[in-house]
Design a protein around this motif. Sequence first.
Motif, PDB file in Angstrom:
ATOM      1  N   LEU A 138       0.813  -1.215   0.000  1.00 38.65           N
ATOM      2  CA  LEU A 138       0.000   0.000   0.000  1.00 38.65           C
ATOM      3  C   LEU A 138       0.849   1.268   0.000  1.00 38.65           C
ATOM      4  CD1 LEU A 138      -2.777  -0.975   2.585  1.00 38.65           C
ATOM      5  CD2 LEU A 138      -3.020  -0.819   0.101  1.00 38.65           C
ATOM      6  N   VAL A 139       2.044   1.196   0.582  1.00 34.06           N
ATOM      7  CA  VAL A 139       2.834   2.415   0.788  1.00 34.06           C
ATOM      8  C   VAL A 139       4.139   2.462  -0.004  1.00 34.06           C
ATOM      9  CG1 VAL A 139       1.849   2.824   3.066  1.00 34.06           C
ATOM     10  CG2 VAL A 139       3.950   1.479   2.864  1.00 34.06           C
ATOM     11  N   ALA A 140       4.582   1.346  -0.524  1.00 33.35           N
ATOM     12  CA  ALA A 140       5.881   1.309  -1.207  1.00 33.35           C
ATOM     13  C   ALA A 140       5.785   0.489  -2.489  1.00 33.35           C
ATOM     14  CB  ALA A 140       6.936   0.711  -0.276  1.00 33.35           C
ATOM     15  N   PHE A 141       6.879   0.441  -3.206  1.00 33.00           N
ATOM     16  CA  PHE A 141       6.996  -0.354  -4.425  1.00 33.00           C
ATOM     17  C   PHE A 141       6.036   0.119  -5.519  1.00 33.00           C
ATOM     18  CE2 PHE A 141       8.646  -2.924  -0.996  1.00 33.00           C
ATOM     19  CZ  PHE A 141       9.880  -3.275  -1.507  1.00 33.00           C
ATOM     20  N   GLY A 142       6.039   1.431  -5.719  1.00 35.74           N
ATOM     21  CA  GLY A 142       5.244   2.017  -6.793  1.00 35.74           C
ATOM     22  C   GLY A 142       5.875   1.762  -8.152  1.00 35.74           C
ATOM     23  N   LEU A 143       5.531   2.594  -9.113  1.00 37.15           N
ATOM     24  CA  LEU A 143       6.040   2.425 -10.471  1.00 37.15           C
ATOM     25  C   LEU A 143       7.530   2.730 -10.552  1.00 37.15           C
ATOM     26  CD1 LEU A 143       3.182   4.137 -12.507  1.00 37.15           C
ATOM     27  CD2 LEU A 143       3.610   1.684 -12.240  1.00 37.15           C
ATOM     28  N   SER A 144       8.206   1.985 -11.395  1.00 37.43           N
ATOM     29  CA  SER A 144       9.608   2.259 -11.708  1.00 37.43           C
ATOM     30  C   SER A 144       9.644   3.331 -12.806  1.00 37.43           C
ATOM     31  CB  SER A 144      10.284   0.984 -12.215  1.00 37.43           C
ATOM     32  OG  SER A 144       9.743   0.621 -13.484  1.00 37.43           O
ATOM     33  N   PHE A 156      -3.019  -0.873  -3.877  1.00 42.01           N
ATOM     34  CA  PHE A 156      -1.562  -0.960  -3.754  1.00 42.01           C
ATOM     35  C   PHE A 156      -0.945   0.243  -4.475  1.00 42.01           C
ATOM     36  CE2 PHE A 156       0.014  -5.393  -2.496  1.00 42.01           C
ATOM     37  CZ  PHE A 156      -1.036  -5.593  -1.625  1.00 42.01           C
ATOM     38  N   ARG A 157       0.232   0.624  -4.068  1.00 45.04           N
ATOM     39  CA  ARG A 157       0.871   1.826  -4.625  1.00 45.04           C
ATOM     40  C   ARG A 157       1.079   1.722  -6.141  1.00 45.04           C
ATOM     41  NH1 ARG A 157       3.234   6.260  -2.422  1.00 45.04           N
ATOM     42  NH2 ARG A 157       4.811   7.283  -3.693  1.00 45.04           N
ATOM     43  N   ARG A 158       1.546   0.580  -6.632  1.00 49.93           N
ATOM     44  CA  ARG A 158       1.834   0.454  -8.072  1.00 49.93           C
ATOM     45  C   ARG A 158       0.578   0.563  -8.920  1.00 49.93           C
ATOM     46  NH1 ARG A 158       3.329  -4.486  -5.384  1.00 49.93           N
ATOM     47  NH2 ARG A 158       2.125  -6.289  -6.031  1.00 49.93           N
ATOM     48  N   THR A 159      -0.540   0.038  -8.433  1.00 44.66           N
ATOM     49  CA  THR A 159      -1.790   0.132  -9.189  1.00 44.66           C
ATOM     50  C   THR A 159      -2.416   1.514  -9.029  1.00 44.66           C
ATOM     51  OG1 THR A 159      -2.779  -1.050  -7.327  1.00 44.66           O
ATOM     52  CG2 THR A 159      -2.388  -2.307  -9.344  1.00 44.66           C
ATOM     53  N   THR A 160      -2.274   2.097  -7.859  1.00 42.21           N
ATOM     54  CA  THR A 160      -2.786   3.454  -7.644  1.00 42.21           C
ATOM     55  C   THR A 160      -2.065   4.441  -8.564  1.00 42.21           C
ATOM     56  OG1 THR A 160      -3.390   2.960  -5.352  1.00 42.21           O
ATOM     57  CG2 THR A 160      -3.104   5.289  -5.932  1.00 42.21           C
TER      58      THR A 160
END
Length: 181
Positions: A22-28, A55-59
């Motif tokens: 939810l808070v980390a591992f967003g888009l590269s 989740f951060r990457r989907t958000t």
Amino acid sequence: MRHGHSLANQEGRIISAPPRGLVAFGLSPHGRAQLDALLADWRWAEPQRILHSDFRRTTETAERVAAHFGLTLAAEPRLRERYFGEFEGHSDARYAEVWARDARDPARCQDGVEPVTQVAARMRSVLDELERRHRGETILLVSHGDPLQILLTALQERALSRHREREPLAPASVTPLLASR
């Protein structure tokens, strides 16, 4: 739509637990570039509504698409990543172990991994609800590779044990679906 290439993809790590996802591992940076290219060459119906895993990457993926089309978006926890239990934080090479177990018994929970049947049920519940409430709208769902593979297998009415026989969904890919009649 599967989220764009993420920092978890870049690191080759399994990130499926909400406290991390939810808070980390967003888009590269590669994922952001993928989305820029995809949006510049959008070939699908323009969405009227966007729902996404929280989740951060989907958000971050959904935010970029929403900004492009001038839409608001809504988080939908049922679109979250499949929980991989004891494999959380490990190398993504460990997915193969889980998928081999899935092929033997998609209803089994081992090492805390969310069973395929449970993932299919929660993903399908989102679609069923949308078909009741928003029939006729073009809705973009932004989720994760494994849950989307499982959902597509269920929609084809194939055995859930065979979900990995589908062509893997690439990051930032769109798979159009038509509502049932």
